[in-house]
Design a protein around this motif. Structure first.
Motif, PDB file in Angstrom:
ATOM      1  N   TYR A   2      17.256  67.188  49.468  1.00 53.75           N
ATOM      2  CA  TYR A   2      17.656  65.838  49.287  1.00 53.75           C
ATOM      3  C   TYR A   2      16.664  64.917  49.492  1.00 53.75           C
ATOM      4  O   TYR A   2      15.663  65.065  50.246  1.00 53.75           O
ATOM      5  N   ASP A  32      33.500  61.495  45.937  1.00 55.10           N
ATOM      6  CA  ASP A  32      32.393  60.495  46.075  1.00 55.10           C
ATOM      7  C   ASP A  32      31.465  61.185  47.133  1.00 55.10           C
ATOM      8  O   ASP A  32      31.977  61.262  48.378  1.00 55.10           O
ATOM      9  N   GLU A  33      30.324  61.462  46.895  1.00 57.43           N
ATOM     10  CA  GLU A  33      29.270  61.969  47.720  1.00 57.43           C
ATOM     11  C   GLU A  33      28.994  60.913  48.714  1.00 57.43           C
ATOM     12  O   GLU A  33      28.705  60.942  49.858  1.00 57.43           O
ATOM     13  N   THR A  34      28.652  59.771  48.141  1.00 60.89           N
ATOM     14  CA  THR A  34      28.272  58.458  48.784  1.00 60.89           C
ATOM     15  C   THR A  34      28.889  57.413  47.998  1.00 60.89           C
ATOM     16  O   THR A  34      29.417  57.615  46.784  1.00 60.89           O
ATOM     17  N   PRO A  35      28.983  56.114  48.485  1.00 60.99           N
ATOM     18  CA  PRO A  35      29.654  54.837  47.518  1.00 60.99           C
ATOM     19  C   PRO A  35      28.988  54.815  46.167  1.00 60.99           C
ATOM     20  O   PRO A  35      29.680  54.296  45.338  1.00 60.99           O
ATOM     21  N   THR A  36      27.806  55.262  46.019  1.00 58.98           N
ATOM     22  CA  THR A  36      27.171  55.208  44.781  1.00 58.98           C
ATOM     23  C   THR A  36      26.817  56.497  43.897  1.00 58.98           C
ATOM     24  O   THR A  36      26.246  56.515  43.014  1.00 58.98           O
ATOM     25  N   GLN A  37      27.448  57.691  44.485  1.00 55.27           N
ATOM     26  CA  GLN A  37      27.047  59.048  43.912  1.00 55.27           C
ATOM     27  C   GLN A  37      28.300  59.863  43.846  1.00 55.27           C
ATOM     28  O   GLN A  37      29.063  60.272  44.886  1.00 55.27           O
ATOM     29  N   ARG A  38      28.543  60.406  42.597  1.00 53.30           N
ATOM     30  CA  ARG A  38      30.010  61.163  42.522  1.00 53.30           C
ATOM     31  C   ARG A  38      29.576  62.596  42.049  1.00 53.30           C
ATOM     32  O   ARG A  38      28.593  62.803  41.242  1.00 53.30           O
ATOM     33  N   LEU A  65      21.820  64.474  44.264  1.00 52.53           N
ATOM     34  CA  LEU A  65      22.015  63.331  44.663  1.00 52.53           C
ATOM     35  C   LEU A  65      20.674  62.335  44.547  1.00 52.53           C
ATOM     36  O   LEU A  65      20.292  61.597  45.027  1.00 52.53           O
ATOM     37  N   TRP A  70      28.984  70.779  60.070  1.00 51.57           N
ATOM     38  CA  TRP A  70      29.719  69.416  59.811  1.00 51.57           C
ATOM     39  C   TRP A  70      31.241  69.747  60.145  1.00 51.57           C
ATOM     40  O   TRP A  70      31.890  70.557  60.173  1.00 51.57           O
ATOM     41  N   THR A 104      29.436  55.288  38.813  1.00 55.48           N
ATOM     42  CA  THR A 104      28.996  55.473  40.330  1.00 55.48           C
ATOM     43  C   THR A 104      27.910  56.258  40.807  1.00 55.48           C
ATOM     44  O   THR A 104      27.373  56.687  41.601  1.00 55.48           O
ATOM     45  N   ASN A 145      23.924  57.888  40.121  1.00 53.07           N
ATOM     46  CA  ASN A 145      22.498  57.628  40.050  1.00 53.07           C
ATOM     47  C   ASN A 145      22.342  57.821  38.123  1.00 53.07           C
ATOM     48  O   ASN A 145      21.578  57.155  37.734  1.00 53.07           O
TER      49      ASN A 145
END
Length: 361
Positions: free
Chosen positions: A222, A307-313, A267, A99, A325, A327
């Protein structure tokens, strides 16, 4: 092996243990701190792994955007290895990332004569430059301990890269993996070498599994769509939970006399995490698991956040009772679950002393 006992672990990835990419707690917006962690932060992170009983952590890849013109970053790396030895923590170190976040394969190829990303795998000039960097890393003399990296017991293994894949997706050439593994072994015969290809997305490569210079194979779990490639090896289980995948992958990989680890997973719900950890305790063919991911205290106060995603930290130790934020709302329960299974991976005999234990549920 740890003496006569198999060396096994359950722990966390700490991606920024050697290079800070995150905002300290309380900062919002686009601010991110980039640069080396200090002694307080490195010590806090490694002490956390020791308190969890994790024994091992894995960092993110070298930061090619910043590293080679910046002696401070290598001195932070020296400090990381020195403190890891003090805490008896072993570190998995990837050489490069697929990446672009810190300067990965596409950027590296571009620097060498403006080559394309996929030239990384085949172009002689690009490969030779990458080998030169590998040698520089392996032969670095730690400015604090005086130990060459290739001799340092803090390093558990070298990983050829993180989630390596072709630019448009697909398996990287087996020839590249074998060539680089052989090169690492020619310079450093003291450490394990791990395949860096994205086996979670594209399966395992038979030629790599059969090659003596590759010691360790890992998978990243994942909740992504099931691969449609009919050549995926081994085939995905119908139940593609992390635990089910681990039984299939570990049996296949260890049949080639290789070590198998789940070097990233997460995640997902606490149930999926717990089931994988249960499987890893039961299944001696899984040497270790590393949950993604943990952040440590900042020198400026509070924790670094990510923040890994908008809903996962990312997680923090000993955990917050509520994380709006994530799961899994209860961070404390996640941390305590990993801590418990870390103990069991190290010494499964403690099961005899436990009555009401989640392993049996």
């Amino acid at each position: 092996m740890d003496g006569t006992t198999p060396f096994r672990f359950a722990s966390f990835n700490i991606p920024n243990l050697h290079f800070i990419e995150d905002a300290p707690q309380g900062y919002f917006g686009s601010f991110n701190k980039r640069g080396p962690p200090d002694d307080f932060e490195i010590t806090d992170a490694l002490r956390t792994i020791a308190q969890i009983g994790g024994r091992v952590t894995r960092i993110y890849a070298f930061a090619y955007y910043d590293l080679y013109a910046n002696r401070e970053l290598f001195r932070a790396f020296d400090l990381m290895l020195t403190r890891a030895n003090e805490f008896q923590i072993r570190i998995i170190i990837p050489f490069i990332d697929k990446w672009p976040f810190w300067g990965g394969v596409p950027e590296f190829s571009k620097w060498i004569g403006n080559k394309t990303a996929d030239a990384f795998w085949t172009d002689t000039a690009v490969k030779n430059n990458f080998k030169s960097i590998i040698r520089y890393i392996l032969e670095r003399n730690n400015s604090i301990s005086g130990v060459l990296y290739r001799d340092d017991p803090a390093i558990l293994m070298w990983e050829l890269g993180n989630e390596l894949a072709l630019k448009e997706g697909g398996r990287i050439p087996t020839e590249w993996t074998i060539e680089m593994a052989e090169y690492v072994k020619s310079v450093d015969s003291n450490h394990l070498v791990k395949d860096g290809s994205n086996t979670g997305a594209f399966g395992h490569q038979l030629e790599v599994l059969q090659h003596p210079s590759i010691d360790v194979i890992g998978s990243h779990y994942y909740h992504i769509p099931r691969p449609q490639d009919p050549t995926y090896i081994p085939p995905y289980p119908l139940d593609d939970s992390f635990a089910s995948r681990s039984w299939v992958d570990s049996a296949f990989v260890t049949s080639f006399d290789k070590v198998f680890i789940v070097d990233e997973y997460g995640l997902e719900s606490l149930d999926w995490t717990r089931e994988l950890l249960k499987a890893s305790v039961k299944n001696s063919k899984i040497t270790g698991t590393l949950l993604w991911s943990l952040r440590f205290h900042s020198r400026e106060g509070g924790f670094y956040t990510h923040d890994e995603t908008p809903t996962q930290r990312a997680y923090h130790y000993p955990g917050f009772p509520f994380n709006e934020t994530f799961n899994t709302r209860d961070e404390v329960e996640v941390i305590q679950t990993v801590k418990l299974y870390a103990l069991l991976m190290h010494d499964v005999s403690v099961l005899e002393a436990l009555v009401d234990y989640p392993f049996h549920h």
